[in-house]
Write an enzyme that holds these catalytic residues in place. Structure first.
Site, PDB file in Angstrom:
ATOM      1  N   LYS A  58       0.845  -1.202   0.000  1.00  7.77           N
ATOM      2  CA  LYS A  58       0.000   0.000   0.000  1.00  7.77           C
ATOM      3  C   LYS A  58       0.880   1.251   0.000  1.00  7.77           C
ATOM      4  CE  LYS A  58      -3.468   2.373   2.746  1.00  7.77           C
ATOM      5  NZ  LYS A  58      -4.437   2.336   3.828  1.00  7.77           N
TER       6      LYS A  58
ATOM      7  N   GLU B  90      10.540  -4.826   4.487  1.00  7.98           N
ATOM      8  CA  GLU B  90      10.608  -6.240   4.095  1.00  7.98           C
ATOM      9  C   GLU B  90      10.267  -6.405   2.615  1.00  7.98           C
ATOM     10  OE1 GLU B  90       8.981  -4.955   6.642  1.00  7.98           O
ATOM     11  OE2 GLU B  90       9.059  -6.233   8.420  1.00  7.98           O
TER      12      GLU B  90
ATOM     13  N   GLY C  95      -4.957  -1.697   4.928  1.00  9.47           N
ATOM     14  CA  GLY C  95      -4.149  -2.839   4.488  1.00  9.47           C
ATOM     15  C   GLY C  95      -4.819  -4.171   4.781  1.00  9.47           C
ATOM     16  N   ARG C  96      -5.313  -4.349   6.008  1.00 17.57           N
ATOM     17  CA  ARG C  96      -5.887  -5.649   6.399  1.00 17.57           C
ATOM     18  C   ARG C  96      -7.310  -5.833   5.861  1.00 17.57           C
ATOM     19  NH1 ARG C  96      -4.548  -2.361  10.382  1.00 17.57           N
ATOM     20  NH2 ARG C  96      -6.116  -1.447  11.757  1.00 17.57           N
TER      21      ARG C  96
ATOM     22  N   GLU D 224      -4.637  -6.234  14.940  1.00 15.52           N
ATOM     23  CA  GLU D 224      -4.153  -4.917  14.499  1.00 15.52           C
ATOM     24  C   GLU D 224      -5.284  -3.887  14.624  1.00 15.52           C
ATOM     25  OE1 GLU D 224      -0.557  -4.746  11.532  1.00 15.52           O
ATOM     26  OE2 GLU D 224      -2.329  -4.159  10.430  1.00 15.52           O
TER      27      GLU D 224
ATOM     28  N   HIS E  78      -5.126 -32.719  18.886  1.00 15.98           N
ATOM     29  CA  HIS E  78      -3.975 -33.532  19.291  1.00 15.98           C
ATOM     30  C   HIS E  78      -2.804 -32.658  19.696  1.00 15.98           C
ATOM     31  CE1 HIS E  78      -6.019 -37.179  18.006  1.00 15.98           C
ATOM     32  NE2 HIS E  78      -6.522 -36.402  17.060  1.00 15.98           N
TER      33      HIS E  78
ATOM     34  N   LYS F  96       9.068  -0.247  13.534  1.00 22.24           N
ATOM     35  CA  LYS F  96       9.665  -0.027  12.208  1.00 22.24           C
ATOM     36  C   LYS F  96      10.753   1.040  12.302  1.00 22.24           C
ATOM     37  CE  LYS F  96       5.520  -0.839   9.358  1.00 22.24           C
ATOM     38  NZ  LYS F  96       4.613  -0.227   8.410  1.00 22.24           N
TER      39      LYS F  96
END
Ligand code: F6P
Length: 547
Positions: free
Chosen positions: A207, A213, A268-269, A354, A385, A513
């Site tokens: 965005k 990254e 973004g999400r 977030e 399990h 960041k």
């Protein structure tokens, strides 16, 4: 300053009401009300919600709805869909719902209808998707594309990765998808080792186009491509970008003609419905992508029109508030009994945590109550399990959402019955438990007696009373998945309104960041100026001495 929701009449009533229910067993509520299952279940957009296995009564629901009224939820839903600047700390609308507005009715941001630009980008995505899928889009050496690598992180990764995993059955057999997100070069390197540069298309999805990254991975992928194909010109046919930041995309070296735009009013999400969904459209095709949008749209309509008592996202949001604020629950488990939803818990972690990991209200006032819980989970059968022991006999209250497909996308004789029986057995046992008297009787029947029987009873007693919501649907399809995602988006919105939070910013991520950026030159030896905290400074020295 607005008054905190904890000062409301409904909050006080809920606090009192909780005392009456604190020790009530859900199993006893079922004994008292034979219609409890019918009363506490509801259907919308292809999703059936059974919320009867919760520690609540009709009075609880009435009070929770009153809380939502006092928080002005109805008005906030209007603000959200109308394009008002509900993201007040960034002065933006949050219009993920416009991206799936299948009625195409005008939606105004700053007086301008956003639908024409949404439709225009959608049209470009469609043309591009068709060119790639029909093998008209050619790589630098003239070969068609058979591999798509999405480079992005957070919202520019989790949504598309989850959807493609969930809808693998709809995937074009001619395309393979990869997702690179982690800055650890292992991630990119392992994928580069498997792919052919001549037939690979990289989508750089960001965005902001500033995320460390993503840019590092994109630069390394670009370098690799140029080395492999021996020409800078190759970038034009092998790299496209999805972003809101045209100039930064151009600066990176991607032609704006190969860029698909979205806008700052898409969080973004919440962005998989936008151009960020390009890898989805490439994988499953335009028609199935549209079905995904339609499922979400149907749920949007339901959210706007259904009364609170029959409104799926409202009910799920209010039930979570009930546990977080009145039973001190700090966690929410997501347990899909549908292996295709393997990545759904990870996707929801970003969406929920977030959005709701906030401690001040929209106006900046500190809250005096708990907010978003820790969201986690894994496919149900595997979880049984691994971590279910803690749910059955541990000391924490763990409300769970149990998602169940009636039919598998990949039917094999006998399997789905096993899935269904496990899902129902777990939800039943978590709620029902097995008290000491019942346990003793079972053990006696098995021949137990004396002191050893008494000891065994303690170990084999299940307290039960662990609540769950069951969400059932037929087979996971693009439409059902769209509805399911929208359900959780709106559940988060409901909670944010009741807690008075802005769910659309994420200032908490920013500081980390900035500090990472300040440490980078220190670690690379460019800057010797070490001044963080004694532990960090000690670690820097250790790393420098040992690398
Ligand atoms: O992790 C923080 C975050 O800002 C997320 O909200 C976002 O989805 C992600 O980084 C990626 O950001 P971008 O799409 O700008 O690269």
């Amino acid at each position: 300053m607005n008054t905190l929701i904890s000062q409301s009449t409904a909050w006080a009533a809920l606090t009192q009401h909780q005392q009456q229910l604190a020790h009530t067993k859900i199993r006893d509520l079922f004994s008292q009300d034979k219609q409890r299952f019918e009363r506490f279940s509801v259907t919308a957009a292809g999703l059936f919600l059974d919320y009867s296995k919760n520690r609540l009564t009709t009075e609880t629901l009435n009070l929770l709805q009153q809380l939502a009224e006092e928080a002005k939820l109805k008005e906030w839903i209007i603000h959200l869909f109308r394009g008002d600047k509900v993201n007040n700390t960034e002065q933006r609308a949050a219009l993920h719902t416009a991206l799936r507005n299948r009625a195409n009715t005008p939606i105004l941001v700053d007086g301008q209808d956003v639908m024409p630009q949404i439709n225009q980008v959608f049209q470009r995505l469609q043309v591009f998707t068709e060119a790639v899928r029909n093998q008209q889009w050619r790589g630098h050496t003239g070969k068609s594309i058979n591999t798509i690598v999405n480079i992005g992180i957070g919202g520019s990764d989790l949504g598309p990765a989850m959807v493609i995993r969930a809808l693998k059955r709809y995937q074009s057999p001619n395309l393979t998808n990869y997702f690179v997100s982690n800055v650890d070069s292992t991630h990119l390197s392992q994928i580069l080792a498997q792919i052919n540069p001549e037939t690979t298309l990289f989508i750089v999805a960001s965005k902001t186009f500033t995320t460390q990254e993503t840019l590092l991975n994109a630069r390394s992928a670009r370098r690799w491509l140029i080395e492999q194909l021996g020409s800078e010109q190759a970038v034009a046919q092998h790299f496209v970008a999805v972003s809101t930041a045209t100039q930064k995309v151009v600066d990176f070296g991607i032609d704006p003609a190969n860029m698909f735009e979205f806008w700052d009013w898409v969080g973004g999400r919440y962005s998989l419905w936008s151009a960020i969904g390009l890898p989805i459209m490439l994988a499953i095709g335009k028609e199935h992508f549209e079905e995904l949008l339609s499922g979400a749209y149907e749920l949007d309509q339901h959210f706007q029109t259904a009364s609170f008592s029959h409104n799926l996202p409202v009910l799920l949001g209010l039930i979570e508030i009930w546990y977080v604020n009145f039973f001190n629950a700090s966690t929410q488990a997501i347990l899909p009994y549908d292996f295709s939803l393997e990545l759904f818990p990870a996707y929801l972690q970003q969406l929920c945590m977030e959005s709701l990991g906030k401690r001040v209200t929209r106006e900046g006032q500190p809250v005096d109550y708990a907010t978003g819980p820790i969201v986690w989970g894994a496919p149900g059968n595997n979880g049984q399990h691994a971590f279910y022991q803690l749910l059955h006999q541990g000391s924490h209250l763990v409300p769970a959402d149990i998602l169940i497909a009636l039919h598998s996308q990949y039917p094999l004789s006998g399997h789905q019955e096993a899935v269904l029986s496990n899902a129902l057995a777990q939800a039943h046992t978590l709620m029902q438990g097995r008290n000491a008297v019942e346990t003793e009787s079972v053990l006696r029947d098995l021949g137990g007696q004396g002191e050893s029987l008494k000891q065994s009873v303690a170990h084999r007693t299940f307290p039960g009373n662990q609540p769950s919501n069951i969400i059932l649907y037929s087979t996971l399809s693009p439409k059902t998945l769209g509805a399911l995602i929208a359900l959780y988006e709106h559940k988060v919105f409901v909670e944010s309104v009741c807690w008075g939070l802005n769910p659309f910013d994420q200032w908490g991520v920013e500081l980390g960041k900035q500090v990472a950026n300040s440490l980078l030159p220190v670690l690379s030896g460019e800057n010797r100026d070490i001044a963080h905290d004694p532990s960090t400074d000690g670690l820097i020295r250790y790393i420098q001495q040992h690398r």
